[in-house]
Enzyme design. Structure first.
Site, short mmCIF file in Angstrom:
data_model
loop_
_atom_site.label_atom_id
_atom_site.label_comp_id
_atom_site.label_asym_id
_atom_site.label_seq_id
_atom_site.Cartn_x
_atom_site.Cartn_y
_atom_site.Cartn_z
N GLU A 137 0.81 -1.22 0.00
CA GLU A 137 0.00 0.00 0.00
C GLU A 137 0.85 1.29 0.00
OE1 GLU A 137 -2.15 1.33 3.64
OE2 GLU A 137 -1.78 -0.68 4.38
N SER A 156 -7.46 5.31 8.31
CA SER A 156 -7.99 4.82 9.59
C SER A 156 -6.95 5.12 10.67
CB SER A 156 -8.23 3.31 9.53
OG SER A 156 -9.03 2.98 8.43
N1 LIG Z 1 -17.62 8.58 3.86
C1 LIG Z 1 -16.73 8.25 4.78
N2 LIG Z 1 -16.94 7.18 5.58
C2 LIG Z 1 -16.06 6.83 6.53
N3 LIG Z 1 -14.94 7.52 6.80
C3 LIG Z 1 -14.67 8.60 6.03
C4 LIG Z 1 -15.55 9.01 5.00
N4 LIG Z 1 -15.02 10.10 4.41
C5 LIG Z 1 -13.88 10.38 5.04
N5 LIG Z 1 -13.65 9.48 6.04
C6 LIG Z 1 -12.48 9.53 6.92
O1 LIG Z 1 -11.45 8.89 6.21
C7 LIG Z 1 -10.85 7.87 7.00
C8 LIG Z 1 -10.42 6.74 6.10
O2 LIG Z 1 -9.46 7.26 5.21
P1 LIG Z 1 -8.79 6.39 4.09
O3 LIG Z 1 -7.66 7.20 3.56
O4 LIG Z 1 -9.79 5.93 3.11
O5 LIG Z 1 -8.20 5.21 4.96
P2 LIG Z 1 -8.34 3.62 4.90
O6 LIG Z 1 -7.48 3.24 3.74
O7 LIG Z 1 -7.79 3.17 6.22
O8 LIG Z 1 -9.77 3.27 4.72
C9 LIG Z 1 -11.92 7.49 8.02
O9 LIG Z 1 -11.34 6.97 9.19
C10 LIG Z 1 -12.60 8.81 8.25
O10 LIG Z 1 -11.92 9.57 9.21
C1 LIG Z 2 -1.76 -0.30 9.51
C2 LIG Z 2 -1.93 0.87 8.54
C3 LIG Z 2 -0.70 0.97 7.63
C4 LIG Z 2 -3.16 0.56 7.63
O1 LIG Z 2 -3.42 1.63 6.75
P1 LIG Z 2 -4.85 2.38 6.70
O2 LIG Z 2 -5.87 1.37 6.27
O3 LIG Z 2 -5.14 2.92 8.06
O4 LIG Z 2 -4.70 3.48 5.68
C5 LIG Z 2 -2.18 2.21 9.27
O5 LIG Z 2 -3.40 2.15 9.93
C6 LIG Z 2 -1.10 2.60 10.26
O6 LIG Z 2 0.00 2.90 9.87
N1 LIG Z 2 -1.43 2.64 11.56
C7 LIG Z 2 -0.58 3.14 12.62
C8 LIG Z 2 0.28 2.05 13.19
C9 LIG Z 2 1.37 2.68 14.08
O7 LIG Z 2 2.44 3.04 13.55
O8 LIG Z 2 1.13 2.86 15.26
#
Ligand SMILES: Nc1ncnc2c1ncn2[C@@H]1O[C@H](COP(=O)(O)OP(=O)(O)O)[C@@H](O)[C@H]1O
Ligand SMILES: CC(C)(COP(=O)(O)O)[C@@H](O)C(=O)NCCC(=O)O
Length: 406
Positions: free
Chosen positions: A161, A214
């Site tokens: 990723e 997240s």
């Molecule tokens: N429609 C949505 N639903 C849920 N979370 C959202 C939304 N739009 C923005 N977010 C925010 O974006 C974050 C997820 O970001 P993203 O870059 O997609 O991460 P991930 O790859 O971990 O899913 C959520 O934790 C929240 O704070």
């Molecule tokens: C495990 C992850 C790479 C996953 O990516 P995400 O889905 O949150 O975009 C990310 O949530 C992360 O780097 N978390 C923090 C872990 C830490 O360094 O404490």
């Protein structure tokens, strides 16, 4: 992990050239449809290339021409898919040239929690009759690998990723003018005065990437092909949304941001002036600085006075400031001046962007610049799409040194 994707239809692939990108001009482009999938902890992002230069003769060459047309029509004629899939129409890149093909690049997202609905859609639209593989990234590419195999008989071709994130950033930034911007006229007491200004990202190295999904990953990027993950924090976008749901009863991210926009965090947070009666001048702490996030909430009258909007605002400020502090320390440790903040936490979230911008500038006395990108949460998916149309750098993903290569 990163062998070349295989495709099951028998079409003659096209070749193309791409100046200055990682896309190898000598490599045959795969047959359509072209997707990149990023299955994140909260949101799944799908990037779809809709060719606008496709002619009937080429289409008729596909064994499953009707399926190809159905998928294209379904994705491009809708802006919502099922109850929770959304196409971010404002992000569409029109007349985009990729591997000598011209078309529109579409950006679609849905909650990862609804993966079963996506799989039903994939099955209903018979995607597996066109391709047996989807180029994918994010933790979910690992987590859902077996489910894709079992339910739709498709293979997830997995790519790291952070590799995809960095290559997606470089690719979009090299192709799209004004993708990168910063906020100017920063004034914490008058956020309306701030305005977006384009930033020339042609020679950005070294820079820091703070990916607020997240959770949060922090990377130093030294060149187009070299980066390192230097830090991270579990207090990220998921924390903001989770805490907001708990504290306010809100149901969605959009609702949380709307509540925060009309809340007052000073009703919840204890400021330096609440402790000192003014500035803590000796160490340069203005009275308006947050001394203790949620620090008023041990007093029952203050709890009673704080509204849900105030709680939402304080949650947003707490999470954002914490990410800002960690990012600033990373930049300082690595002698870096530019910090690119990405990830969907920044979606419809100018409060966080302005706060980060102001914090970087104020605490570094103008040395640090916070930068943002228009396609904030989609770079991983773009990187996965690039893997589909290029295999040049595939082998590099296999190396596991402390300094990674894209
Ligand atoms: N429609 C949505 N639903 C849920 N979370 C959202 C939304 N739009 C923005 N977010 C925010 O974006 C974050 C997820 O970001 P993203 O870059 O997609 O991460 P991930 O790859 O971990 O899913 C959520 O934790 C929240 O704070
Ligand atoms: C495990 C992850 C790479 C996953 O990516 P995400 O889905 O949150 O975009 C990310 O949530 C992360 O780097 N978390 C923090 C872990 C830490 O360094 O404490």
């Amino acid at each position: 992990m990163d062998s070349k994707p295989k495709f099951i239809n028998g079409n003659t692939p096209t070749t193309g050239s791409e100046n200055g990108s990682d896309i190898d001009s000598d490599i045959a482009a795969p047959p359509m449809p072209w997707f990149g999938l990023d299955i994140g902890g909260t949101l799944t992002k799908l990037v779809y290339f809709e060719p606008t230069d496709i002619n009937t003769a080429e289409e008729e060459g596909y064994k499953e021409v009707e399926t190809l047309r159905t998928i294209r029509h379904y994705l491009t004629s809708n802006t919502a898919y099922g109850k929770t899939g959304i196409r971010d129409v404002h992000l569409t890149i029109k007349q985009f040239e990729i591997h000598q093909r011209v078309g529109n690049l579409h950006f679609i997202r849905f909650p990862t929690n609804d993966m079963h609905i996506f799989l039903q859609m994939v099955e209903a639209k018979k995607l597996s009759s066109l391709a047996d593989t989807i180029c994918s990234t994010g933790g979910g590419a690992f987590k859902f690998e077996q489910e894709f195999k079992d339910v739709v008989n498709m293979r997830l071709e997995k790519y790291d990723e952070l590799n995809c994130l960095i290559s997606g950033i470089h690719y979009i930034d090299s192709k799209i003018p004004n993708e990168c911007y910063y906020w100017s006229n920063l004034d914490p007491f008058n956020s309306e005065a701030c305005e977006k200004v384009p930033f020339d990202f042609r020679d950005p190295y070294p820079y820091l990437v703070v990916n607020i999904g997240s959770g949060v990953s922090i990377l130093t990027v030294h060149s187009r092909h070299k980066f390192q993950r230097v830090s991270g924090t579990s207090l990220g976008g998921g924390t903001f949304l989770g805490l907001c749901c708990l504290l306010t009863g809100c149901q969605t991210f959009e609702e949380a941001i709307e509540m925060a926009a009309s809340g007052d965090s000073t009703k919840v947070d204890k400021l330096v002036r609440d402790i000192y009666g003014g500035d803590y001048a000796r160490f340069g702490l203005p009275g308006s600085t947050v001394a203790s996030s949620f620090g008023h909430m041990n007093i029952s009258e203050k709890r009673d006075a704080a509204t849900k909007n105030d709680l939402a605002r304080s949650t947003l400020v707490t999470i954002t400031n914490n990410i800002g502090s960690i990012a600033r320390m990373c930049a300082l440790n690595h002698g870096i001046e530019r910090i690119v903040f990405v990830g969907n936490f920044l979606r419809v979230n100018p409060i966080a962007m302005k706060l980060l911008s102001y914090a970087m500038e104020y605490w570094s006395k103008g040395a640090l610049k916070a930068l943002f990108l228009e396609h904030e949460g989609y770079f991983g998916a773009v990187g996965a799409l690039m893997k589909l149309i290029s295999t040049k750098s595939d082998q590099k993903d296999k190396s596991e040194p402390s300094q990674f290569e894209v």
